[in-house]
Design an enzyme around this catalytic site. Structure first.
Site, mmCIF file in Angstrom:
data_model
loop_
_atom_site.group_PDB
_atom_site.id
_atom_site.type_symbol
_atom_site.label_atom_id
_atom_site.label_comp_id
_atom_site.label_asym_id
_atom_site.label_seq_id
_atom_site.Cartn_x
_atom_site.Cartn_y
_atom_site.Cartn_z
ATOM 1 N N ASP A 47 0.839 -1.195 0.000
ATOM 2 C CA ASP A 47 0.000 0.000 0.000
ATOM 3 C C ASP A 47 0.876 1.247 0.000
ATOM 4 O O ASP A 47 2.003 1.224 0.523
ATOM 5 C CB ASP A 47 -0.911 0.011 1.227
ATOM 6 C CG ASP A 47 -2.024 -1.022 1.141
ATOM 7 O OD1 ASP A 47 -2.441 -1.357 0.019
ATOM 8 O OD2 ASP A 47 -2.478 -1.491 2.206
ATOM 9 N N TYR A 75 6.356 -8.831 8.438
ATOM 10 C CA TYR A 75 5.986 -7.430 8.601
ATOM 11 C C TYR A 75 6.141 -6.987 10.058
ATOM 12 O O TYR A 75 6.027 -7.796 10.985
ATOM 13 C CB TYR A 75 4.516 -7.206 8.224
ATOM 14 C CG TYR A 75 4.135 -7.519 6.815
ATOM 15 C CD1 TYR A 75 4.175 -6.541 5.825
ATOM 16 C CD2 TYR A 75 3.703 -8.798 6.463
ATOM 17 C CE1 TYR A 75 3.804 -6.830 4.511
ATOM 18 C CE2 TYR A 75 3.323 -9.092 5.156
ATOM 19 C CZ TYR A 75 3.376 -8.104 4.191
ATOM 20 O OH TYR A 75 3.000 -8.398 2.905
ATOM 21 N N ASP A 89 -7.260 1.025 7.603
ATOM 22 C CA ASP A 89 -5.946 1.613 7.879
ATOM 23 C C ASP A 89 -6.096 3.119 8.099
ATOM 24 O O ASP A 89 -7.199 3.661 8.068
ATOM 25 C CB ASP A 89 -4.943 1.296 6.761
ATOM 26 C CG ASP A 89 -5.347 1.867 5.400
ATOM 27 O OD1 ASP A 89 -5.870 3.002 5.361
ATOM 28 O OD2 ASP A 89 -5.149 1.190 4.378
ATOM 29 N N ARG A 181 -4.007 -5.236 6.948
ATOM 30 C CA ARG A 181 -5.091 -4.319 7.333
ATOM 31 C C ARG A 181 -6.286 -5.096 7.878
ATOM 32 O O ARG A 181 -6.899 -4.701 8.877
ATOM 33 C CB ARG A 181 -5.540 -3.489 6.125
ATOM 34 C CG ARG A 181 -4.540 -2.449 5.688
ATOM 35 C CD ARG A 181 -5.022 -1.652 4.495
ATOM 36 N NE ARG A 181 -5.000 -2.429 3.267
ATOM 37 C CZ ARG A 181 -6.049 -2.635 2.484
ATOM 38 N NH1 ARG A 181 -7.228 -2.156 2.813
ATOM 39 N NH2 ARG A 181 -5.931 -3.324 1.361
#
Length: 227
Positions: A47, A75, A89, A181
């Site tokens: 993103d 992550y 988000d 997300r």
């Protein structure tokens, strides 16, 4: 031909640290223009607000995109408790606000355990998945919500790294197709307070690590020296 230590036409895999504010395709376009090779693609989008490892394949290496996308991902996800947004988000519109002050480290740790292993995850409306011939995010922008089929994913590791209510940081090691997300949103639902993804860094794709990644400027400098 520009070399810069790589043979871009024959095929190179570039480990790029994507900056915040860039789309993954922005990175592709920038590199394509710099190396003057038509075939350039990425192996798994990030993103725009996210940073970290983005694998760019050039020339013959574009044939390896699918195999690279199959690698597990790692992550660091910063999540804010007590609020939900329409995009799951920080870029979205706040939908709900709830007092999360009663949530403590132990509650988050216990809730996180429910997401480890093979689970089914419903993709968010703001995603690039195609349904009814259109990208979901395009439907979402028109205010449309459609039923999404849950997808099987695997979360190998979900480790609570930091807790400073209402902010938590998780280390996530997961399979392809995992939406961090959606994970943040679902964790908030399980805790009963709501949550959204505040920041995201992809630290690894398979053997490709953030510590070894180049910035776009570093790559461009190498290319410039090779001209």
């Amino acid at each position: 031909m520009i070399d810069a230590g790589y043979n871009f036409a024959d095929g190179a895999i570039l480990n790029i640290n994507k900056p915040a504010g860039w789309t993954s395709f922005d990175v592709v376009k920038k590199i394509r223009a710099a190396i003057r090779v038509k075939k350039v693609g990425h192996a798994g989008a990030l993103d725009p607000f996210a940073t970290g490892v983005l694998l760019i394949c050039t020339g013959g290496a574009t044939k390896r995109v699918q195999s690279l996308m199959n690698f597990e991902k790692e992550y660091l996800a910063e999540i804010e408790l007590g609020k939900t947004t329409d995009t799951y988000d920080r870029t979205g519109v706040i939908l709900t606000e709830t007092d999360a002050s009663a949530i403590d480290f132990a509650k988050v740790q216990q809730a996180a355990k429910a997401f480890e292993g093979e689970i089914y995850q419903t993709p968010p409306m703001y995603s690039a998945i195609k349904m009814q011939g259109q990208r979901l995010y395009k439907l979402a922008r028109r205010g449309e919500v459609v039923e999404r089929r849950p997808r099987k994913i695997t979360i190998q590791t979900l480790e609570l790294i930091r807790f400073e209510n209402p902010h938590i940081t998780l280390k996530v090691v997961c399979s392809k197709g995992t939406y961090i997300r959606a994970l943040a949103h679902d964790l908030g639902e399980r805790l009963g307070c709501g949550a959204f993804l505040q920041a995201l860094v992809r630290t690894r794709i398979g053997p490709y690590r953030l510590a070894d990644a180049m910035t776009i400027d570093e790559l461009l400098a190498k290319i410039s020296l090779a001209l």
